[in-house]
Write a protein that holds these residues in place. Structure first.
Motif, PDB file in Angstrom:
ATOM      1  N   VAL A  60       0.863  -1.175   0.000  1.00 58.00           N
ATOM      2  CA  VAL A  60       0.000   0.000   0.000  1.00 58.00           C
ATOM      3  C   VAL A  60       0.903   1.230   0.000  1.00 58.00           C
ATOM      4  CG1 VAL A  60      -1.761   1.248   1.311  1.00 58.00           C
ATOM      5  CG2 VAL A  60      -1.789  -1.227   1.292  1.00 58.00           C
ATOM      6  N   ALA A  64      -1.266   6.051   2.409  1.00 61.00           N
ATOM      7  CA  ALA A  64      -2.311   5.281   3.093  1.00 61.00           C
ATOM      8  C   ALA A  64      -1.826   4.819   4.461  1.00 61.00           C
ATOM      9  CB  ALA A  64      -2.720   4.085   2.243  1.00 61.00           C
ATOM     10  N   TRP A  67      -1.869   7.869   6.816  1.00 56.61           N
ATOM     11  CA  TRP A  67      -3.189   8.226   7.333  1.00 56.61           C
ATOM     12  C   TRP A  67      -3.660   7.230   8.382  1.00 56.61           C
ATOM     13  CZ3 TRP A  67      -4.737  12.894   7.185  1.00 56.61           C
ATOM     14  CH2 TRP A  67      -4.372  13.723   6.120  1.00 56.61           C
TER      15      TRP A  67
END
Length: 141
Positions: A60, A64, A67
């Motif tokens: 990923v 991402a 966050w």
């Protein structure tokens, strides 16, 4: 006049183990702050970590991951404050947040191994403190 055979429970008194719960709350707040910083670094500086996002356990993008770490960090700080007040909901949420933090750092271990393993170990200590002695913090209020 008391009824024969009636047993009266003495009220529970807090013990020295409330220090473990205070430790768990303080560590949860600190871990939350560290998670938030780790998240901000992942969001804004992709070149900081040891491997590319393809080398992580879960492929990923670092934004991402950033966050996710930032959200976990903010939640951990809020729950840690609640844990320090002896809130029962914060005890349950603290165990969940610490477990999610440990799992997230397990997936992030390739990017920052020493830090991730340290955070996982501290998460385990926080879970122990909350589960084993969390109820005693409510007795001090």
């Amino acid at each position: 006049m008391t009824q024969a055979g009636a047993h009266y429970a003495t009220p529970k008194q807090p013990t020295g183990w409330t220090g473990w719960v205070a430790f768990g709350g303080i560590m949860l707040i600190l871990l939350g702050l560290f998670q938030a910083v780790e998240g901000l670094v992942a969001i804004f500086d992709h070149g900081y970590y040891l491997v590319t996002s393809a080398g992580l356990v879960v492929n990923v993008d670092y934004s991402a991951w950033g966050w996710l770490h930032l959200a976990l960090g903010i939640l951990a700080v809020v729950v840690g404050i609640g844990l320090m007040t002896g809130n029962k909901v914060a005890r349950v949420a603290g165990v969940i947040i610490a477990a999610l933090s440990a799992i997230a750092n397990l997936g992030f271990v390739a990017a920052y191994p020493v830090w991730s393993l340290l955070v996982i170990a501290l998460d385990v200590l926080v879970i122990y403190a909350i589960v084993a002695h969390g109820e005693e913090m409510t007795l001090t209020r």
